[in-house]
Design an enzyme around this catalytic site. Structure first.
Site, PDB file in Angstrom:
ATOM      1  N   LYS A   1     -49.078  91.055  14.730  1.00  0.00           N
ATOM      2  CA  LYS A   1     -48.716  90.530  13.439  1.00  0.00           C
ATOM      3  C   LYS A   1     -48.580  89.018  13.495  1.00  0.00           C
ATOM      4  O   LYS A   1     -48.736  88.334  12.505  1.00  0.00           O
ATOM      5  CB  LYS A   1     -47.370  91.118  12.994  1.00  0.00           C
ATOM      6  CG  LYS A   1     -47.345  92.606  12.827  1.00  0.00           C
ATOM      7  CD  LYS A   1     -45.902  93.004  12.411  1.00  0.00           C
ATOM      8  CE  LYS A   1     -45.752  94.511  12.378  1.00  0.00           C
ATOM      9  NZ  LYS A   1     -44.335  94.869  12.128  1.00  0.00           N
TER      10      LYS A   1
ATOM     11  N   ASP B   1     -49.544  83.886  26.041  1.00  0.00           N
ATOM     12  CA  ASP B   1     -48.369  83.783  26.894  1.00  0.00           C
ATOM     13  C   ASP B   1     -48.771  83.972  28.353  1.00  0.00           C
ATOM     14  O   ASP B   1     -49.220  83.048  29.011  1.00  0.00           O
ATOM     15  CB  ASP B   1     -47.368  84.841  26.422  1.00  0.00           C
ATOM     16  CG  ASP B   1     -46.000  84.651  27.024  1.00  0.00           C
ATOM     17  OD1 ASP B   1     -45.924  84.170  28.162  1.00  0.00           O
ATOM     18  OD2 ASP B   1     -45.010  84.984  26.369  1.00  0.00           O
TER      19      ASP B   1
ATOM     20  N   GLY C   1     -51.301  85.499  29.305  1.00  0.00           N
ATOM     21  CA  GLY C   1     -52.759  85.505  29.354  1.00  0.00           C
ATOM     22  C   GLY C   1     -53.320  86.900  29.569  1.00  0.00           C
ATOM     23  O   GLY C   1     -54.497  87.140  29.354  1.00  0.00           O
TER      24      GLY C   1
ATOM     25  N   THR D   1     -52.731  89.667  27.898  1.00  0.00           N
ATOM     26  CA  THR D   1     -53.148  90.259  26.630  1.00  0.00           C
ATOM     27  C   THR D   1     -54.508  89.720  26.211  1.00  0.00           C
ATOM     28  O   THR D   1     -55.403  90.475  25.849  1.00  0.00           O
ATOM     29  CB  THR D   1     -52.118  89.935  25.528  1.00  0.00           C
ATOM     30  OG1 THR D   1     -50.848  90.383  25.978  1.00  0.00           O
ATOM     31  CG2 THR D   1     -52.467  90.599  24.234  1.00  0.00           C
TER      32      THR D   1
ATOM     33  N   LYS E   1     -48.639  79.006  26.420  1.00  0.00           N
ATOM     34  CA  LYS E   1     -47.508  78.690  27.308  1.00  0.00           C
ATOM     35  C   LYS E   1     -48.008  78.202  28.650  1.00  0.00           C
ATOM     36  O   LYS E   1     -48.919  78.773  29.236  1.00  0.00           O
ATOM     37  CB  LYS E   1     -46.632  79.926  27.491  1.00  0.00           C
ATOM     38  CG  LYS E   1     -45.782  80.188  26.274  1.00  0.00           C
ATOM     39  CD  LYS E   1     -44.676  81.158  26.554  1.00  0.00           C
ATOM     40  CE  LYS E   1     -44.040  81.564  25.236  1.00  0.00           C
ATOM     41  NZ  LYS E   1     -43.022  82.609  25.391  1.00  0.00           N
TER      42      LYS E   1
ATOM     43  N   PHE F   1     -39.184  81.010  24.953  1.00  0.00           N
ATOM     44  CA  PHE F   1     -39.440  81.906  23.832  1.00  0.00           C
ATOM     45  C   PHE F   1     -39.230  81.185  22.497  1.00  0.00           C
ATOM     46  O   PHE F   1     -38.181  80.604  22.251  1.00  0.00           O
ATOM     47  CB  PHE F   1     -38.525  83.128  23.926  1.00  0.00           C
ATOM     48  CG  PHE F   1     -39.014  84.285  23.125  1.00  0.00           C
ATOM     49  CD1 PHE F   1     -40.047  85.090  23.594  1.00  0.00           C
ATOM     50  CD2 PHE F   1     -38.463  84.564  21.887  1.00  0.00           C
ATOM     51  CE1 PHE F   1     -40.516  86.155  22.843  1.00  0.00           C
ATOM     52  CE2 PHE F   1     -38.932  85.631  21.124  1.00  0.00           C
ATOM     53  CZ  PHE F   1     -39.946  86.424  21.606  1.00  0.00           C
ATOM     54  N   VAL F   2     -40.234  81.224  21.669  1.00  0.00           N
ATOM     55  CA  VAL F   2     -40.146  80.555  20.366  1.00  0.00           C
ATOM     56  C   VAL F   2     -40.379  81.559  19.232  1.00  0.00           C
ATOM     57  O   VAL F   2     -40.991  82.609  19.443  1.00  0.00           O
ATOM     58  CB  VAL F   2     -41.173  79.403  20.259  1.00  0.00           C
ATOM     59  CG1 VAL F   2     -40.834  78.265  21.215  1.00  0.00           C
ATOM     60  CG2 VAL F   2     -42.592  79.901  20.492  1.00  0.00           C
TER      61      VAL F   2
ATOM     62  N   ASP G   1     -42.236  86.529  16.030  1.00  0.00           N
ATOM     63  CA  ASP G   1     -40.981  87.249  15.869  1.00  0.00           C
ATOM     64  C   ASP G   1     -40.178  87.402  17.152  1.00  0.00           C
ATOM     65  O   ASP G   1     -40.671  87.218  18.263  1.00  0.00           O
ATOM     66  CB  ASP G   1     -41.254  88.664  15.358  1.00  0.00           C
ATOM     67  CG  ASP G   1     -41.806  89.561  16.474  1.00  0.00           C
ATOM     68  OD1 ASP G   1     -42.762  89.140  17.158  1.00  0.00           O
ATOM     69  OD2 ASP G   1     -41.259  90.658  16.682  1.00  0.00           O
TER      70      ASP G   1
HETATM   71  N1  HPA Z   1     -42.328  84.213  20.795  1.00  0.00           N
HETATM   72  C1  HPA Z   1     -42.685  85.280  20.043  1.00  0.00           C
HETATM   73  N2  HPA Z   1     -43.550  86.203  20.444  1.00  0.00           N
HETATM   74  C2  HPA Z   1     -44.111  86.022  21.656  1.00  0.00           C
HETATM   75  C3  HPA Z   1     -43.793  84.932  22.473  1.00  0.00           C
HETATM   76  C4  HPA Z   1     -42.848  83.978  22.029  1.00  0.00           C
HETATM   77  O1  HPA Z   1     -42.497  82.982  22.701  1.00  0.00           O
HETATM   78  N3  HPA Z   1     -44.533  85.060  23.604  1.00  0.00           N
HETATM   79  C5  HPA Z   1     -45.266  86.194  23.451  1.00  0.00           C
HETATM   80  N4  HPA Z   1     -45.017  86.793  22.295  1.00  0.00           N
HETATM   81 MG    MG Z   2     -43.865  89.958  18.755  1.00  0.00          MG
END
Ligand code: HPA
Ligand code: MG
Length: 220
Positions: free
Chosen positions: A71, A140, A142, A144, A168, A189-190, A196
């Site tokens: 999403k 993130d 990588g 995925t 990241k 984490f952001v 989300d």
């Molecule tokens: N924030 C939100 N969703 C995520 C993040 C993140 O830092 N890394 C991977 N999915």
């Molecule tokens: Mg998520």
């Protein structure tokens, strides 16, 4: 320099504290849940315009298949496609863009889980021979993206490129995984701009850092 701008994006250093919350507006209900505004919405939009420019210049076909990773990618994808359209209207290189959605899940709380699920996608055989642009909000670990890229390639598209708004920074990150990077960020984490934490914060328009209490409040 040009290559660096595509491959690494705007590099945000490890010690960047973000902007104070009082400098911007945000939904009142998140008041205690975020520590700082990490990347303001306006900067996200300006960078997205630049990525659109790279894409329009690089894609030689006049139609591209955009694969939006849900999403988290919905806002970035919508804004990026809008920028591509506007650029096309203002020049003689109009790209016809079609969009398809794919849904993946690999996160619980703020931790990446081992297994990746591709949970929402119709048959992707229409990608055969097409130029494909995968649009993802954050790359993130990588893992995925690697899995998804491989999956897409099984449908034999002509070309696959990846646009990631955020990447990241990690010691052994694969710089070739993402072709168009908005921002390279530290490993933290952001949330916000559709990203989300357990389905919260998608409605925040800036990219922000969650506070300790925010993490606790929305933990599952
Ligand atoms: N924030 C939100 N969703 C995520 C993040 C993140 O830092 N890394 C991977 N999915
Ligand atoms: Mg998520």
């Amino acid at each position: 320099m040009e290559l660096a701008g595509k491959k690494r994006g705007i590099v945000i250093k490890d010690d960047w504290p973000g902007y104070g919350l009082d400098l911007f507006t945000y939904p009142e209900h998140y008041h205690d849940d975020i520590d700082s505004v990490y990347i303001p919405h306006g900067v996200v939009m300006n960078r997205t315009e630049r990525l659109a420019r790279y894409i329009v210049d690089d894609f030689v076909d006049d139609d591209i298949m955009v694969l939006c990773v849900l999403k988290g990618g919905y806002k970035f994808c919508a804004d990026l496609m809008e920028c591509i359209k506007v650029l096309g209207c203002n020049s003689n290189k109009y790209l016809e863009t079609r969009v398809e959605f794919i849904r993946l899940k690999s996160y619980l709380n703020d931790q990446s889980t081992e297994d990746l699920h591709i949970i929402g996608s119709r048959d992707l055989s229409f990608l055969l021979g097409k130029s494909v642009l995968i649009v993802e909000a954050i790359v993130d670990t990588g893992k995925t993206m690697k899995t998804l890229r491989k999956h897409v390639e099984t449908f034999q598209p002509k070309m696959v490129k990846v646009a990631g708004l955020l990447v990241k920074r990690a010691p052994n990150m694969d710089e070739n995984l993402t072709d168009y990077v908005g921002f390279e960020i530290p490993n933290r984490f952001v949330v916000g701009y559709a990203l989300d934490y357990n389905e919260y914060f998608r409605d925040l328009n800036h990219i922000c850092v969650i506070s300790k209490s925010g993490k606790q409040k929305y933990k599952v």
